[in-house]
Design an enzyme around this catalytic site. Structure first.
Site, PDB file in Angstrom:
ATOM      1  CB  SER A  90      52.647  41.465  41.443  1.00  0.00           C
ATOM      2  OG  SER A  90      51.723  42.291  42.094  1.00  0.00           O
ATOM      3  CE1 TYR A 117      51.600  36.645  44.463  1.00  0.00           C
ATOM      4  CE2 TYR A 117      51.050  38.954  44.858  1.00  0.00           C
ATOM      5  CZ  TYR A 117      51.218  37.891  43.979  1.00  0.00           C
ATOM      6  OH  TYR A 117      51.007  38.077  42.636  1.00  0.00           O
ATOM      7  CE  LYS A 174      54.106  36.485  41.632  1.00  0.00           C
ATOM      8  NZ  LYS A 174      54.195  35.539  40.519  1.00  0.00           N
TER       9      LYS A 174
HETATM   10  P1  NAD Z   1      45.666  31.756  38.620  1.00  0.00           P
HETATM   11  O1  NAD Z   1      45.671  31.167  39.984  1.00  0.00           O
HETATM   12  O2  NAD Z   1      44.386  31.843  37.882  1.00  0.00           O
HETATM   13  O3  NAD Z   1      46.718  30.965  37.689  1.00  0.00           O
HETATM   14  C1  NAD Z   1      47.884  30.367  38.200  1.00  0.00           C
HETATM   15  C2  NAD Z   1      47.974  28.961  37.611  1.00  0.00           C
HETATM   16  O4  NAD Z   1      49.162  28.356  38.119  1.00  0.00           O
HETATM   17  C3  NAD Z   1      46.808  28.065  38.007  1.00  0.00           C
HETATM   18  O5  NAD Z   1      46.302  27.427  36.849  1.00  0.00           O
HETATM   19  C4  NAD Z   1      47.425  27.070  38.972  1.00  0.00           C
HETATM   20  O6  NAD Z   1      46.784  25.810  38.893  1.00  0.00           O
HETATM   21  C5  NAD Z   1      48.865  27.023  38.502  1.00  0.00           C
HETATM   22  N1  NAD Z   1      49.840  26.649  39.522  1.00  0.00           N
HETATM   23  C6  NAD Z   1      49.973  27.154  40.781  1.00  0.00           C
HETATM   24  N2  NAD Z   1      51.003  26.566  41.405  1.00  0.00           N
HETATM   25  C7  NAD Z   1      51.559  25.699  40.521  1.00  0.00           C
HETATM   26  C8  NAD Z   1      52.660  24.804  40.592  1.00  0.00           C
HETATM   27  N3  NAD Z   1      53.396  24.684  41.705  1.00  0.00           N
HETATM   28  N4  NAD Z   1      52.963  24.075  39.497  1.00  0.00           N
HETATM   29  C9  NAD Z   1      52.219  24.186  38.369  1.00  0.00           C
HETATM   30  N5  NAD Z   1      51.148  24.985  38.264  1.00  0.00           N
HETATM   31  C10 NAD Z   1      50.825  25.749  39.329  1.00  0.00           C
HETATM   32  O7  NAD Z   1      46.356  33.181  38.734  1.00  0.00           O
HETATM   33  P2  NAD Z   1      46.467  34.360  37.668  1.00  0.00           P
HETATM   34  O8  NAD Z   1      45.627  35.472  38.147  1.00  0.00           O
HETATM   35  O9  NAD Z   1      46.284  33.835  36.313  1.00  0.00           O
HETATM   36  O10 NAD Z   1      47.980  34.792  37.923  1.00  0.00           O
HETATM   37  C11 NAD Z   1      49.037  34.264  37.152  1.00  0.00           C
HETATM   38  C12 NAD Z   1      50.360  34.838  37.654  1.00  0.00           C
HETATM   39  O11 NAD Z   1      50.310  36.251  37.604  1.00  0.00           O
HETATM   40  C13 NAD Z   1      50.682  34.464  39.095  1.00  0.00           C
HETATM   41  O12 NAD Z   1      52.071  34.200  39.176  1.00  0.00           O
HETATM   42  C14 NAD Z   1      50.335  35.708  39.875  1.00  0.00           C
HETATM   43  O13 NAD Z   1      51.094  35.843  41.045  1.00  0.00           O
HETATM   44  C15 NAD Z   1      50.676  36.793  38.874  1.00  0.00           C
HETATM   45  N6  NAD Z   1      49.915  38.036  39.095  1.00  0.00           N
HETATM   46  C16 NAD Z   1      48.550  37.984  39.094  1.00  0.00           C
HETATM   47  C17 NAD Z   1      47.833  39.154  39.335  1.00  0.00           C
HETATM   48  C18 NAD Z   1      46.330  39.135  39.354  1.00  0.00           C
HETATM   49  O14 NAD Z   1      45.728  40.093  39.815  1.00  0.00           O
HETATM   50  N7  NAD Z   1      45.651  38.101  38.871  1.00  0.00           N
HETATM   51  C19 NAD Z   1      48.506  40.364  39.578  1.00  0.00           C
HETATM   52  C20 NAD Z   1      49.903  40.365  39.539  1.00  0.00           C
HETATM   53  C21 NAD Z   1      50.608  39.192  39.291  1.00  0.00           C
HETATM   54  C1  UD1 Z   2      45.471  42.917  45.698  1.00  0.00           C
HETATM   55  C2  UD1 Z   2      46.678  42.529  46.494  1.00  0.00           C
HETATM   56  C3  UD1 Z   2      47.905  42.679  45.620  1.00  0.00           C
HETATM   57  C4  UD1 Z   2      47.768  41.786  44.389  1.00  0.00           C
HETATM   58  C5  UD1 Z   2      46.489  42.167  43.657  1.00  0.00           C
HETATM   59  C6  UD1 Z   2      46.233  41.205  42.535  1.00  0.00           C
HETATM   60  C7  UD1 Z   2      46.103  43.047  48.823  1.00  0.00           C
HETATM   61  C8  UD1 Z   2      46.381  43.921  49.983  1.00  0.00           C
HETATM   62  N1  UD1 Z   2      46.749  43.353  47.689  1.00  0.00           N
HETATM   63  O1  UD1 Z   2      45.687  44.219  45.234  1.00  0.00           O
HETATM   64  O2  UD1 Z   2      49.064  42.305  46.306  1.00  0.00           O
HETATM   65  O3  UD1 Z   2      48.883  41.941  43.518  1.00  0.00           O
HETATM   66  O4  UD1 Z   2      45.381  42.075  44.566  1.00  0.00           O
HETATM   67  O5  UD1 Z   2      45.250  41.739  41.709  1.00  0.00           O
HETATM   68  O6  UD1 Z   2      45.352  42.089  48.922  1.00  0.00           O
HETATM   69  N2  UD1 Z   2      38.144  46.548  47.460  1.00  0.00           N
HETATM   70  C9  UD1 Z   2      36.929  46.801  48.049  1.00  0.00           C
HETATM   71  N3  UD1 Z   2      36.077  45.753  48.268  1.00  0.00           N
HETATM   72  C10 UD1 Z   2      36.381  44.469  47.928  1.00  0.00           C
HETATM   73  C11 UD1 Z   2      37.638  44.211  47.322  1.00  0.00           C
HETATM   74  C12 UD1 Z   2      38.501  45.276  47.116  1.00  0.00           C
HETATM   75  O7  UD1 Z   2      36.606  47.942  48.371  1.00  0.00           O
HETATM   76  O8  UD1 Z   2      35.566  43.549  48.176  1.00  0.00           O
HETATM   77  C13 UD1 Z   2      39.032  47.681  47.156  1.00  0.00           C
HETATM   78  C14 UD1 Z   2      40.400  47.592  47.812  1.00  0.00           C
HETATM   79  O9  UD1 Z   2      40.369  48.171  49.084  1.00  0.00           O
HETATM   80  C15 UD1 Z   2      41.260  48.366  46.800  1.00  0.00           C
HETATM   81  C16 UD1 Z   2      40.584  48.084  45.442  1.00  0.00           C
HETATM   82  O10 UD1 Z   2      39.270  47.666  45.767  1.00  0.00           O
HETATM   83  O11 UD1 Z   2      41.167  49.746  47.041  1.00  0.00           O
HETATM   84  C17 UD1 Z   2      41.265  46.989  44.646  1.00  0.00           C
HETATM   85  O12 UD1 Z   2      41.386  45.825  45.452  1.00  0.00           O
HETATM   86  P1  UD1 Z   2      41.903  44.420  44.869  1.00  0.00           P
HETATM   87  O13 UD1 Z   2      41.124  44.062  43.656  1.00  0.00           O
HETATM   88  O14 UD1 Z   2      41.895  43.433  46.010  1.00  0.00           O
HETATM   89  O15 UD1 Z   2      43.386  44.703  44.385  1.00  0.00           O
HETATM   90  P2  UD1 Z   2      44.630  45.338  45.176  1.00  0.00           P
HETATM   91  O16 UD1 Z   2      44.286  45.743  46.553  1.00  0.00           O
HETATM   92  O17 UD1 Z   2      45.222  46.372  44.305  1.00  0.00           O
END
Ligand code: NAD
Ligand code: UD1
Length: 337
Positions: free
Chosen positions: A124, A148, A152
């Site tokens: 991330s 978190y 990572k």
């Molecule tokens: P998500 O929660 O929708 O998907 C994660 C999946 O992993 C789920 O299906 C969950 O059931 C499974 N899981 C969790 N722990 C597990 C375990 N111990 N064993 C097996 N399965 C397990 O999340 P996502 O948004 O699809 O994110 C996927 C990956 O990307 C994560 O590692 C997350 O940290 C990373 N990531 C997500 C975002 C985001 O904004 N969504 C941003 C940056 C990085």
């Molecule tokens: C958040 C996480 C980041 C993670 C990412 C996953 C925090 C501090 N950071 O990032 O670690 O990797 O999600 O996608 O939680 N906002 C509002 N109202 C809301 C929600 C968000 O104004 O109800 C604003 C936030 O202040 C920010 C922007 O929207 O400026 C994006 O927020 P968000 O979607 O939560 O993502 P990140 O903060 O970038």
């Protein structure tokens, strides 16, 4: 050869499954469904015509991983399984280190024992912390501010060490910026439990009338309109980035690359785009800044273009159109079967 997708039933993993199946690859999902719904398998089948194999298991269970990797003849793994809430990681860090770091260690060991070499890892942009300079390049220092983010960073370091071990893994680390949107069919999408923490799903719930108002956290940031700026990337583009990474993961030992568009968008700009895409009024109210939030961050997308030949194709209008399509067709997420 089959690709194992840990966390493949989740938001991003399900989109990667679709792209891989449509590219003619075999996939097996390995997921404990702690944050996803088995209905997603059926939805993937409806989009692609093929139901992916799925194994219910935990990534901390080496034996279960070894069995699944061997039984399915896997040649590569895309590792998404993990926990992802910044706030939960502050209240329960042990669970986050266990799932995200120990889970990555156990998976690496299972891969070494089965001779599966290639791993693409979901990291991330949060690993960078407060930017010294924008856009964020991959050589920016790492200083995550939450448990978190630190899980990572540690998983990245662990995989880097595995890449130089006696039984080396080929590692591609993908640092996602803000993945949003969903498949254009509206059959798979982001389905968070309870009140969403992240901006796009929160806007969607306001647009559909399930939440009354969007709180905008801070309108006094040093940005064009005072609200936070992020680099939103369409999840289907993000999924394509994984296929590009799989195709070149064995060319160098450790690749670290951003997946973002290189474009920043403010909260107010995103609300405006969503209003246009949905035709719905999104009531807003300004609230104090959220603890730990950064004013502005967006990716340098140059390395992804150079090394992966990847760039994001979809813009904010498509992200909002597809997020709204999913929300409108599935007001209760995967419970709407
Ligand atoms: P998500 O929660 O929708 O998907 C994660 C999946 O992993 C789920 O299906 C969950 O059931 C499974 N899981 C969790 N722990 C597990 C375990 N111990 N064993 C097996 N399965 C397990 O999340 P996502 O948004 O699809 O994110 C996927 C990956 O990307 C994560 O590692 C997350 O940290 C990373 N990531 C997500 C975002 C985001 O904004 N969504 C941003 C940056 C990085
Ligand atoms: C958040 C996480 C980041 C993670 C990412 C996953 C925090 C501090 N950071 O990032 O670690 O990797 O999600 O996608 O939680 N906002 C509002 N109202 C809301 C929600 C968000 O104004 O109800 C604003 C936030 O202040 C920010 C922007 O929207 O400026 C994006 O927020 P968000 O979607 O939560 O993502 P990140 O903060 O970038």
């Amino acid at each position: 050869m089959t690709v194992m997708i840990t966390g493949g039933a989740g938001f991003i993993g399900s989109h990667i499954c679709v792209e891989l199946i449509q590219a003619g690859r075999k996939v097996v999902i390995f997921d404990n469904f702690c944050n996803s719904h088995p209905e997603v398998i059926n939805r993937i089948r409806r989009i692609t015509g093929t139901a992916p194999d799925a194994v219910r298991g935990d990534v901390r269970d080496v034996q279960a991983l070894i069995s699944a990797l061997s039984a399915h003849g896997c040649s590569s793994v895309i590792h998404l399984a993990g926990l992802k809430s910044v706030a939960d990681s502050v209240s329960n860090p042990a669970e986050y280190y266990d799932c995200n770091v120990v889970g990555t260690l156990r998976l690496s060991q299972a891969m070494q024992q089965t001779g599966v070499r290639n791993i693409v890892f979901s990291s991330s942009a949060t690993v960078y912390g407060e930017p010294d300079v924008l856009p964020l390049r991959e050589d920016h220092k790492l200083a995550p501010f939450s448990p978190y983010g630190r899980t990572k960073m540690l998983a990245e370091e662990l995989l880097g060490d595995m890449a130089h071990s006696q039984s080396p893994l080929n590692v591609a680390i993908l640092r996602y910026f803000n993945p949003v949107g969903c498949h254009e069919s509206g059959l798979i999408g982001e389905d968070p439990n309870g009140i969403p923490n992240n901006l796009m799903p929160h806007i969607s719930r306001v647009a559909i009338g399930q939440l009354p108002v969007l709180n905008i956290y801070g309108n006094d940031y040093p940005t064009s309109d005072g609200t936070g700026i992020r680099d939103y990337v369409h999840v289907v583009d993000l999924a394509a980035g994984h296929i590009a990474a799989l195709d070149c993961v064995d060319r160098q030992r450790v690749l670290k690359v951003n997946l973002g568009t290189g474009q920043g968008t403010s909260v107010l700009e995103l609300v405006d785009a969503y209003t246009r895409a949905s035709g719905k009024m999104i009531p807003i109210t300004f609230a104090p800044r959220r603890l730990g939030d950064i004013a502005s961050y967006y990716a340098s997308a140059e390395l992804a273009a150079d090394v992966l030949g990847w760039h994001a194709k979809r813009g904010i209008a498509e992200m909002c159109r597809d997020a709204w399509n999913w929300q409108r067709k599935n007001p209760n997420g995967y419970l709407d079967q």
